[in-house]
Design a protein around this motif. Structure first.
Motif, PDB file in Angstrom:
ATOM      1  N   PRO A   5       0.835  -1.200   0.000  1.00 35.09           N
ATOM      2  CA  PRO A   5       0.000   0.000   0.000  1.00 35.09           C
ATOM      3  C   PRO A   5       0.870   1.251   0.000  1.00 35.09           C
ATOM      4  O   PRO A   5       1.969   1.238   0.562  1.00 35.09           O
ATOM      5  CB  PRO A   5      -0.768  -0.104   1.319  1.00 35.09           C
ATOM      6  N   PRO A   6       0.408   2.319  -0.625  1.00 35.69           N
ATOM      7  CA  PRO A   6       1.117   3.578  -0.476  1.00 35.69           C
ATOM      8  C   PRO A   6       1.127   3.983   0.998  1.00 35.69           C
ATOM      9  O   PRO A   6       0.227   3.635   1.758  1.00 35.69           O
ATOM     10  CB  PRO A   6       0.269   4.558  -1.301  1.00 35.69           C
ATOM     11  N   ASP A   7       2.178   4.692   1.416  1.00 33.48           N
ATOM     12  CA  ASP A   7       2.341   5.046   2.829  1.00 33.48           C
ATOM     13  C   ASP A   7       1.198   5.870   3.390  1.00 33.48           C
ATOM     14  O   ASP A   7       0.954   5.846   4.585  1.00 33.48           O
ATOM     15  CB  ASP A   7       3.655   5.802   3.036  1.00 33.48           C
ATOM     16  N   ASP A   8       0.502   6.615   2.545  1.00 40.70           N
ATOM     17  CA  ASP A   8      -0.545   7.510   3.041  1.00 40.70           C
ATOM     18  C   ASP A   8      -1.931   6.869   3.052  1.00 40.70           C
ATOM     19  O   ASP A   8      -2.911   7.539   3.309  1.00 40.70           O
ATOM     20  CB  ASP A   8      -0.571   8.795   2.217  1.00 40.70           C
ATOM     21  N   GLU A   9      -2.012   5.577   2.791  1.00 43.76           N
ATOM     22  CA  GLU A   9      -3.314   4.912   2.779  1.00 43.76           C
ATOM     23  C   GLU A   9      -3.540   4.117   4.057  1.00 43.76           C
ATOM     24  O   GLU A   9      -2.601   3.635   4.686  1.00 43.76           O
ATOM     25  CB  GLU A   9      -3.442   3.995   1.563  1.00 43.76           C
ATOM     26  N   SER A  10      -4.787   3.987   4.428  1.00 44.77           N
ATOM     27  CA  SER A  10      -5.184   3.212   5.595  1.00 44.77           C
ATOM     28  C   SER A  10      -5.496   1.787   5.153  1.00 44.77           C
ATOM     29  O   SER A  10      -6.162   1.588   4.139  1.00 44.77           O
ATOM     30  CB  SER A  10      -6.424   3.842   6.233  1.00 44.77           C
ATOM     31  N   VAL A  11      -5.016   0.818   5.912  1.00 44.08           N
ATOM     32  CA  VAL A  11      -5.208  -0.583   5.559  1.00 44.08           C
ATOM     33  C   VAL A  11      -5.902  -1.301   6.713  1.00 44.08           C
ATOM     34  O   VAL A  11      -5.477  -1.194   7.870  1.00 44.08           O
ATOM     35  CB  VAL A  11      -3.867  -1.288   5.254  1.00 44.08           C
ATOM     36  N   ILE A  12      -6.956  -2.020   6.377  1.00 47.17           N
ATOM     37  CA  ILE A  12      -7.661  -2.862   7.341  1.00 47.17           C
ATOM     38  C   ILE A  12      -7.211  -4.298   7.106  1.00 47.17           C
ATOM     39  O   ILE A  12      -7.354  -4.831   6.008  1.00 47.17           O
ATOM     40  CB  ILE A  12      -9.190  -2.746   7.173  1.00 47.17           C
ATOM     41  N   LEU A  13      -6.659  -4.907   8.150  1.00 39.89           N
ATOM     42  CA  LEU A  13      -6.284  -6.314   8.117  1.00 39.89           C
ATOM     43  C   LEU A  13      -7.382  -7.106   8.811  1.00 39.89           C
ATOM     44  O   LEU A  13      -7.866  -6.697   9.875  1.00 39.89           O
ATOM     45  CB  LEU A  13      -4.951  -6.529   8.832  1.00 39.89           C
ATOM     46  N   PHE A  14      -7.752  -8.236   8.238  1.00 41.90           N
ATOM     47  CA  PHE A  14      -8.864  -9.023   8.778  1.00 41.90           C
ATOM     48  C   PHE A  14      -8.587 -10.498   8.587  1.00 41.90           C
ATOM     49  O   PHE A  14      -7.792 -10.884   7.731  1.00 41.90           O
ATOM     50  CB  PHE A  14     -10.184  -8.632   8.091  1.00 41.90           C
ATOM     51  N   ASP A  15      -9.231 -11.320   9.373  1.00 40.84           N
ATOM     52  CA  ASP A  15      -9.125 -12.767   9.259  1.00 40.84           C
ATOM     53  C   ASP A  15      -9.913 -13.185   8.023  1.00 40.84           C
ATOM     54  O   ASP A  15     -11.146 -13.133   8.009  1.00 40.84           O
ATOM     55  CB  ASP A  15      -9.681 -13.429  10.523  1.00 40.84           C
ATOM     56  N   GLY A  16      -9.207 -13.584   6.996  1.00 40.24           N
ATOM     57  CA  GLY A  16      -9.823 -13.874   5.707  1.00 40.24           C
ATOM     58  C   GLY A  16     -10.697 -15.103   5.660  1.00 40.24           C
ATOM     59  O   GLY A  16     -11.467 -15.279   4.722  1.00 40.24           O
ATOM     60  N   VAL A  17     -10.607 -15.980   6.649  1.00 38.44           N
ATOM     61  CA  VAL A  17     -11.453 -17.174   6.647  1.00 38.44           C
ATOM     62  C   VAL A  17     -12.651 -17.039   7.585  1.00 38.44           C
ATOM     63  O   VAL A  17     -13.505 -17.914   7.634  1.00 38.44           O
ATOM     64  CB  VAL A  17     -10.659 -18.460   6.983  1.00 38.44           C
ATOM     65  N   CYS A  18     -12.719 -15.943   8.309  1.00 40.57           N
ATOM     66  CA  CYS A  18     -13.804 -15.707   9.262  1.00 40.57           C
ATOM     67  C   CYS A  18     -14.984 -15.030   8.550  1.00 40.57           C
ATOM     68  O   CYS A  18     -14.811 -13.965   7.947  1.00 40.57           O
ATOM     69  CB  CYS A  18     -13.284 -14.826  10.399  1.00 40.57           C
TER      70      CYS A  18
END
Length: 138
Positions: A5-18
């Motif tokens: 991701p570009p440094d200025d973007e917000s990233v949501i990490l999530f449990d992909g199997v949930c």
């Protein structure tokens, strides 16, 4: 799909199997009209790299994580920060940040501990398609 991701973007990490976590992503996508948030599963290479970069444990897949402005937010703090970022009525969750984090996270942990039993689990991470695919990191 991009990997970094570009440094200025917000990233949501999530449990992909949930199913609950994937449902949360499906909830955020249409409400994030500005396209502020990018997404990556905790299990992905991008997710693992972001966890390591922010000194977060990569083997504990029980939390939504928000990476924003060089900061990382986990559990209830991540949910409140995301809701605030969505704006509108979702900002009404903002005052909950004044509750002690231990209280908020106890509730979060209760749901996290039961999420597979209540909402189920997928065999593999969700695969985005269409116009939202570019917002997911591999």
């Amino acid at each position: 799909m991009p990997t970094d991701p570009p440094d200025d973007e917000s990233v949501i990490l999530f449990d992909g199997v949930c199913n609950l976590c994937s449902g949360f992503v499906q909830f955020v996508l249409p409400r994030d009209e500005e396209g502020k948030y990018r997404f990556a599963s905790l299990q992905s290479d991008a997710g693992q790299a972001l966890l390591a970069e922010h000194d977060l444990p990569s083997d504990e897949l029980e939390s939504v994580v928000l990476i924003e402005d060089g900061e990382s937010y986990v559990k209830s703090s991540a949910i409140i920060q995301i809701a605030t970022g969505l704006g509108g009525a979702y900002r009404l969750l903002s005052p909950f940040r004044y509750l002690p984090r231990s209280v908020r996270d106890r509730i979060y942990d209760f749901v996290a501990d039961n999420r597979y039993r209540w909402f189920g689990k997928k065999d593999q991470c969700m695969m985005p398609s269409g116009d939202v695919e570019s917002r997911f990191l591999e």
